[in-house]
Design a protein around this motif. Structure first.
Motif, PDB file in Angstrom:
ATOM      1  N   CYS A  96       0.848  -1.207   0.000  1.00 53.15           N
ATOM      2  CA  CYS A  96       0.000   0.000   0.000  1.00 53.15           C
ATOM      3  C   CYS A  96       0.875   1.246   0.000  1.00 53.15           C
ATOM      4  O   CYS A  96       0.670   2.170  -0.791  1.00 53.15           O
ATOM      5  CB  CYS A  96      -0.912  -0.003   1.223  1.00 53.15           C
ATOM      6  SG  CYS A  96      -2.076  -1.386   1.252  1.00 53.15           S
ATOM      7  N   ALA A  97       1.882   1.281   0.876  1.00 50.16           N
ATOM      8  CA  ALA A  97       2.737   2.467   0.972  1.00 50.16           C
ATOM      9  C   ALA A  97       3.482   2.715  -0.341  1.00 50.16           C
ATOM     10  O   ALA A  97       3.738   3.860  -0.722  1.00 50.16           O
ATOM     11  CB  ALA A  97       3.732   2.301   2.119  1.00 50.16           C
ATOM     12  N   ASP A 139       6.918  -1.161   5.647  1.00 58.59           N
ATOM     13  CA  ASP A 139       7.863  -1.854   6.523  1.00 58.59           C
ATOM     14  C   ASP A 139       8.190  -3.244   5.986  1.00 58.59           C
ATOM     15  O   ASP A 139       9.328  -3.700   6.090  1.00 58.59           O
ATOM     16  CB  ASP A 139       7.291  -1.945   7.950  1.00 58.59           C
ATOM     17  CG  ASP A 139       5.830  -2.377   7.982  1.00 58.59           C
ATOM     18  OD1 ASP A 139       5.059  -1.933   7.105  1.00 58.59           O
ATOM     19  OD2 ASP A 139       5.458  -3.159   8.861  1.00 58.59           O
ATOM     20  N   GLY A 140       7.217  -3.900   5.368  1.00 55.66           N
ATOM     21  CA  GLY A 140       7.487  -5.214   4.794  1.00 55.66           C
ATOM     22  C   GLY A 140       8.412  -5.108   3.596  1.00 55.66           C
ATOM     23  O   GLY A 140       9.381  -5.857   3.461  1.00 55.66           O
ATOM     24  N   ASP A 141       8.114  -4.161   2.742  1.00 53.86           N
ATOM     25  CA  ASP A 141       8.876  -3.961   1.508  1.00 53.86           C
ATOM     26  C   ASP A 141      10.326  -3.587   1.803  1.00 53.86           C
ATOM     27  O   ASP A 141      11.254  -4.149   1.229  1.00 53.86           O
ATOM     28  CB  ASP A 141       8.180  -2.842   0.716  1.00 53.86           C
ATOM     29  CG  ASP A 141       8.708  -2.708  -0.701  1.00 53.86           C
ATOM     30  OD1 ASP A 141       8.702  -3.710  -1.432  1.00 53.86           O
ATOM     31  OD2 ASP A 141       9.121  -1.592  -1.061  1.00 53.86           O
ATOM     32  N   ASN A 187       3.435   0.556   9.197  1.00 52.89           N
ATOM     33  CA  ASN A 187       2.116   0.284   9.785  1.00 52.89           C
ATOM     34  C   ASN A 187       2.130  -1.031  10.567  1.00 52.89           C
ATOM     35  O   ASN A 187       1.093  -1.565  10.933  1.00 52.89           O
ATOM     36  CB  ASN A 187       1.021   0.285   8.713  1.00 52.89           C
ATOM     37  CG  ASN A 187       1.323  -0.690   7.592  1.00 52.89           C
ATOM     38  OD1 ASN A 187       2.242  -1.496   7.683  1.00 52.89           O
ATOM     39  ND2 ASN A 187       0.546  -0.613   6.524  1.00 52.89           N
ATOM     40  N   VAL A 229       2.646  -4.015   9.772  1.00 50.24           N
ATOM     41  CA  VAL A 229       1.920  -5.165   9.225  1.00 50.24           C
ATOM     42  C   VAL A 229       2.093  -5.201   7.709  1.00 50.24           C
ATOM     43  O   VAL A 229       2.474  -4.205   7.097  1.00 50.24           O
ATOM     44  CB  VAL A 229       0.421  -5.046   9.591  1.00 50.24           C
ATOM     45  CG1 VAL A 229      -0.297  -4.032   8.696  1.00 50.24           C
ATOM     46  CG2 VAL A 229      -0.286  -6.396   9.563  1.00 50.24           C
ATOM     47  N   GLY A 254       0.100  -4.854   4.993  1.00 50.55           N
ATOM     48  CA  GLY A 254      -1.254  -4.336   4.788  1.00 50.55           C
ATOM     49  C   GLY A 254      -1.900  -4.859   3.520  1.00 50.55           C
ATOM     50  O   GLY A 254      -2.995  -5.428   3.543  1.00 50.55           O
ATOM     51  N   MET A 255      -1.197  -4.695   2.417  1.00 52.32           N
ATOM     52  CA  MET A 255      -1.797  -5.016   1.117  1.00 52.32           C
ATOM     53  C   MET A 255      -2.255  -6.468   1.012  1.00 52.32           C
ATOM     54  O   MET A 255      -3.272  -6.768   0.395  1.00 52.32           O
ATOM     55  CB  MET A 255      -0.811  -4.704  -0.004  1.00 52.32           C
ATOM     56  CG  MET A 255      -1.351  -5.049  -1.370  1.00 52.32           C
ATOM     57  SD  MET A 255      -0.330  -4.426  -2.680  1.00 52.32           S
ATOM     58  CE  MET A 255      -0.944  -2.766  -2.838  1.00 52.32           C
TER      59      MET A 255
HETATM   60  C1  LIG Z   1       8.312 -11.459  -4.145  1.00 55.00           C
HETATM   61  C2  LIG Z   1       6.981 -11.132  -3.592  1.00 55.00           C
HETATM   62  N1  LIG Z   1       6.553 -11.759  -2.482  1.00 55.00           N
HETATM   63  C3  LIG Z   1       5.347 -11.457  -1.973  1.00 55.00           C
HETATM   64  C4  LIG Z   1       4.542 -10.523  -2.562  1.00 55.00           C
HETATM   65  C5  LIG Z   1       3.195 -10.223  -1.978  1.00 55.00           C
HETATM   66  N2  LIG Z   1       3.132  -8.935  -1.302  1.00 55.00           N
HETATM   67  C6  LIG Z   1       2.590  -7.859  -1.891  1.00 55.00           C
HETATM   68  S1  LIG Z   1       2.553  -6.511  -0.910  1.00 55.00           S
HETATM   69  C7  LIG Z   1       3.242  -7.372   0.371  1.00 55.00           C
HETATM   70  C8  LIG Z   1       3.458  -6.777   1.717  1.00 55.00           C
HETATM   71  C9  LIG Z   1       3.580  -5.344   1.738  1.00 55.00           C
HETATM   72  O1  LIG Z   1       3.738  -4.941   3.048  1.00 55.00           O
HETATM   73  P1  LIG Z   1       4.353  -3.530   3.371  1.00 55.00           P
HETATM   74  O2  LIG Z   1       5.591  -3.353   2.577  1.00 55.00           O
HETATM   75  O3  LIG Z   1       4.475  -3.401   4.840  1.00 55.00           O
HETATM   76  O4  LIG Z   1       3.296  -2.530   2.752  1.00 55.00           O
HETATM   77  P2  LIG Z   1       1.858  -2.108   3.271  1.00 55.00           P
HETATM   78  O5  LIG Z   1       0.886  -2.778   2.344  1.00 55.00           O
HETATM   79  O6  LIG Z   1       1.706  -2.578   4.673  1.00 55.00           O
HETATM   80  O7  LIG Z   1       1.846  -0.627   3.133  1.00 55.00           O
HETATM   81  C10 LIG Z   1       3.493  -8.686   0.004  1.00 55.00           C
HETATM   82  C11 LIG Z   1       4.079  -9.696   0.907  1.00 55.00           C
HETATM   83  C12 LIG Z   1       5.022  -9.904  -3.736  1.00 55.00           C
HETATM   84  N3  LIG Z   1       4.326  -8.970  -4.400  1.00 55.00           N
HETATM   85  N4  LIG Z   1       6.232 -10.220  -4.218  1.00 55.00           N
END
Ligand SMILES: Cc1ncc(C[n+]2csc(CCOP(=O)(O)OP(=O)(O)O)c2C)c(N)n1
Ligand code: SF4
Ligand SMILES: [Mg+2]
Lengths: 377, 273
Positions: free
Chosen positions: B54-55, B97-99, B125, B127, B129-130
C-alpha cells in the motif's frame, strides 16, 4: 575510447572479450555480484568503465544487481550484469520485470553445473530452458549463444543492439568453456561496429508502453513524467490490475514485438544442410566438437551438415521443420539431460528421427568421437 | 514559498486507492507540503521509486512525476542505479515496513552503508497491509495478526536505529500524530546530501487495527501519542522501560561524503590522473 579499444588482433579470454564488447556497444553501467565462472567480466569492467566515465558497482547480491541495472537503464544508460546459475536463478523475477516494463538491458549467464551450487568451476549447458521460461507468466526472451572468443565480443555488442532496438532484456547464454577459453580475436575499427540506440520520444508524447512496434522510451528527468510499473498497465503506464482486456493487449503486444521480428533477431550458422542425410543442431561450446565430428564423418563418406544456433530463443522452429523434411536424422548434442532436444523434436514433427547426445558433470565437453558415434549409429 | 499550497499541482488527478483513515493520506499530504515549502512548483527533477505494498502506491502512478514501481523489496537498488548514473536527479523511495525492512532489508542496510544520496520514506504500519494483515518484522510482540492468530512471538526490529548505525547521513522517526515534525524531517532530508531515512509510524485500520484490538483510527492515534518518547528522553531510559515504546526524533544527522562523491572524485580522478 579509441585508445582503450584500438582495432587489431588480440589474444583474449572469452569473458574479457565480453567486457570489451560491452564497452564497444556503449555500456556505461555495470552492476554484479561475484560468481564463478563469470567474475572476470566484472573484474575487467571494474577497470574499464571508470576510463570511459561509466559506473561499475558490486552490489550486495544478484537481486540488487539486476535491479540497479534496470534503474540505470531508465536513467539513460546502456546497462549490463553478469552472473552464473545461482545468480541467474535469483534474477528471474526482475528479468520478468524488465520484459514487462520494456527495459533494455543485457544479462550474461556464464553457465556452470547445476542445479543449486552444483559444480562452480565446471561447464554445462543446463540453463537453456531456464533462459526461456525462468520468470513467471507469458513472455518471450531473446537469448544469444556465442561459441568463440570472437563471438563473445560480437554477440555482446549484438545483445545491446537488440535490447535497445526492441526495448527488452537480452540474455547472453555462455558456458564456462567459452567464457574461460583464450583465443585470437580481431577487433574491428570502432567506427565499423554497428551501434543501435533506443528510440526516444518527441516533446508532448505520452504513450511509452505496450506497442506491438516498439514504443519510444523516455529517460528519467526529461519531463515526460513517465510511470513505470511491473503491474499490468496501459500505454500510459497506469495500472489495471483486474481488467482482462488490458492484460491481453499488453502481453500480446510485448510478445508480438519479438515474434514479428524473428527474421531480424534469429541468427544461425548453417553448413551443408541442403543435401545432407544427417543434420546436427548445436550451440555454444558443444559446436566446437561438432565441427570436428562433421569433418571426420565426411572423411568416412557420410553426408552430414549442421545448424548452429547463435540465437537460441526465439527458437527457429521453421528452419528445423524444413530441415526435418529433407534429412533422415537429426542429432542434438548438449551438455545437459535433454533440453534443446525436445524443442527440436517438436519442430521436426516426426518427419526425421531426432536423437540426443548428452553429458553432464565435471565440465567435460562432448567429444567429436561421441558425436560421430551417434551420427554413424 | 509565497504561493499557496495546492496538492493537486503535484498529482496526476487519479484517485488514491487507500482505505478511509489510512495513514498514507497523512504521508502524501505532509510530503508534498514539504516539497512545496522548499519552493518546488512541481516535481520535475524528482524520481520516485517504490516497491510493492500500500505504501509503495503513494507515488506510483499518483504523483505527477517520473516514477518506477519496482518488484517487491527492490526499490532501493533501482534507486541506486538511477542515482549513480544521473546524480543530478532527486531520487526518493517510498515503501512499507514489509517492503523495505522485510524482503528488502539487505538493500536498505547496504544503501545506508554506501551512503548513496537517496531519500527513503518507510511507512511503518507494523503489518503487511496489502496482503491482508500478516505479521511483519515490525509487528509489536504479542499482536494478533492473520498469521499469528495466537499472538506474535517474535520481537520487532528497530529499523531507524539500525539504519543510523549502518551509516546513513540522516535518520529520523515520527508518527502520524506528528505530521508537522515529519514534514520538517522531509525538508531536512531533501536538503542533506547522502542517505536519508525517515520512518513514519502509521495506522492501518483495515488490516492491523481491527485485529490488534483498536476500535477505530482515533484509538490508534491515541496509542501512538501515549507511547511516543522523544529520542533525548529515551536515551536516559533502559531497554526494559522502552519496551513497546515508539522512540521519535532524529537519530543521526551528519555530512559524510556520499557514494556518488566517492565514485566520481576518488576513482575517476585516479583513472584520469
Ligand atoms: C516477491 C513477492 N513476495 C510477496 C509478494 C506479496 N506482497 C505484496 S505486498 C506485500 C506486503 C507489503 O507490506 P508492506 O511493505 O508493509 O506494505 P503495506 O501494504 O503494509 O503498506 C506482500 C508480501 C510480492 N508482491 N512479491
Ligand atoms: S490496507 Fe491498511 S495500509 Fe493498506 S490502504 Fe488500507 S488502511 Fe492503508
Ligand atoms: Mg506495512
Amino acid at each position: 575510447m579509441a585508445s582503450l579499444l584500438g582495432s587489431g588482433v588480440y589474444f583474449w579470454q572469452g569473458n574479457e572479450a565480453c567486457a570489451y564488447g560491452a564497452i564497444a556497444a556503449g555500456c556505461r553501467f555495470f552492476a554484479a555480484y561475484p560468481i564463478t565462472p563469470s567474475s572476470e567480466i566484472a573484474e575487467r569492467l571494474a577497470r574499464l568503465l571508470p576510463l570511459v566515465d561509466g559506473i561499475f558497482i558490486q552490489m550486495e547480491d544478484e537481486l540488487a544487481s539486476i535491479n540497479a541495472v534496470i534503474g540505470a537503464s531508465w536513467a539513460g544508460a546502456k546497462a549490463m550484469t553478469a552472473t552464473s546459475g545461482p545468480g541467474f536463478s535469483l534474477m528471474q523475477e526482475s528479468i520478468g520485470y524488465a520484459f514487462m516494463t520494456e527495459t533494455p538491458c543485457v544479462i550474461v549467464n556464464v553457465q556452470r553445473v547445476g542445479p543449486s551450487t552444483g559444480q562452480a568451476t565446471k561447464a554445462a549447458q543446463g540453463d537453456v530452458m531456464q533462459a526461456r521460461w525462468g520468470t513467471h507468466g507469458d513472455y518471450v526472451p531473446i537469448v544469444l549463444s556465442p561459441n568463440s572468443v570472437q563471438e563473445m565480443f560480437q554477440l555482446t555488442v549484438r545483445a545491446f543492439n537488440l535490447a535497445e532496438k526492441y526495448r527488452t532484456p537480452v540474455i547472453l547464454l555462455v558456458d564456462e568453456i567459452v567464457g574461460h577459453m583464450r583465443e585470437k580475436i580481431e577487433v574491428p575499427p570502432i567506427k565499423e561496429i554497428c551501434i543501435v540506440n533506443r528510440k526516444k520520444p518527441k516533446k508532448g508524447d505520452r504513450s511509452f508502453f505496450a506497442w506491438a512496434e516498439v514504443a519510444p522510451m523516455p529517460t528519467l528527468g526529461e519531463g515526460f513524467n513517465v510511470s513505470v510499473t511491473g503491474s499490468t498497465h496501459d500505454e500510459y503506464g497506469v495500472r489495471f490490475t483486474a481488467d482482462p482486456e488490458v492484460h491481453r493487449r499488453l502481453i500480446s503486444n510485448l510478445v508480438d514485438k519479438i515474434e514479428k521480428h524473428r527474421n531480424d533477431i534469429v541468427e544461425l550458422e548453417a553448413w551443408n544442410t541442403d543435401d545432407c542425410s544427417t543434420a546436427i543442431i548445436c550451440f555454444g561450446c558443444t559446436s566446437r566438437a561438432v565441427y570436428e565430428a562433421v569433418e571426420e564423418a565426411r572423411r568416412k563418406g557420410v553426408n552430414v551438415g549442421y545448424v548452429r544456433l547463435k540465437t537460441l530463443w526465439p527458437f527457429p522452429a521453421e528452419t528445423i521443420r524444413r530441415l526435418a523434411q529433407r534429412v533422415e536424422k537429426i542429432v542434438v548434442p548438449e551438455m545437459n539431460l535433454r533440453q534443446l532436444f525436445y524443442e527440436v523434436e517438436r519442430a521436426a514433427y516426426g518427419m526425421a528421427e531426432v536423437t540426443a547426445v548428452n553429458k553432464i558433470g565435471g565440465g567435460q565437453i562432448i567429444t567429436p568421437e561421441e558425436i560421430l558415434e551417434e551420427i554413424l549409429s | 514559498m509565497s504561493s499557496k499550497f495546492s496538492i493537486q499541482r503535484y498529482l496526476r488527478g487519479l484517485v488514491f486507492p487507500f482505505c478511509p483513515g489510512c495513514g498514507n493520506f497523512i504521508v502524501v499530504n505532509s510530503f508534498l507540503k514539504a516539497v512545496h515549502e522548499l519552493g518546488h512548483q512541481d516535481l520535475s527533477g524528482f524520481v520516485f521509486c517504490s516497491g510493492i505494498g500500500c505504501a509503495a502506491w503513494i507515488p506510483s502512478p499518483y504523483f505527477l512525476a517520473d516514477s518506477i514501481h519496482t518488484p517487491h523489496g527492490r526499490s532501493i537498488p533501482v534507486a541506486t542505479g538511477v542515482k549513480l548514473f544521473r546524480p543530478e536527479l532527486e531520487v526518493v523511495v517510498f515503501g512499507g515496513d514489509g517492503d523495505l525492512a522485510g524482503i528488502g532489508l539487505n538493500h536498505l542496510i547496504h544503501a545506508a552503508r554506501r551512503n548513496v544520496d537517496i531519500k527513503v520514506i518507510m511507512v511503518n504500519n507494523m503489518v503487511y497491509g496489502m496482503t491482508g494483515g500478516q505479521v511483519a518484522p515490525t509487528t509489536p510482540f504479542g499482536t494478533v495478526t492473520t498469521t499469528t492468530p495466537y499472538k506474535s512471538f517474535e520481537r520487532p526490529l528497530d529499523v531507524t536505529r539500525l539504519i543510523a548505525a549502518a551509516g546513513a547521513n540522516y535518520a529520523a522517526r515520527w508518527t502520524t500524530v506528528h505530521p508537522e515534525q515529519f514534514k520538517e524531517a522531509v525538508k531536512k532530508a531533501l536538503k542533506i546530501r547522502g542517505f536519508s531515512f525517515i520512518e513514519m509510524v502509521s495506522q492501518c485500520p483495515t488490516a492491523f487495527g481491527r485485529r490488534a484490538g483498536f476500535k477505530n483510527v482515533a484509538e490508534m492515534l491515541q496509542w501512538f501519542k501515549q507511547n511516543s518518547i522523544l529520542k533525548e528522553k529515551a536515551e536516559k531510559m533502559n531497554w526494559k522501560e522502552l519496551e513497546g515504546k515508539i522512540v521519535i526524533g532524529e537519530f543521526v544527522c551528519r555530512q559524510e561524503p556520499t557514494l556518488g562523491d566517492n565514485v566520481r572524485q576518488n576513482i575517476w580522478r585516479k583513472t584520469h590522473g
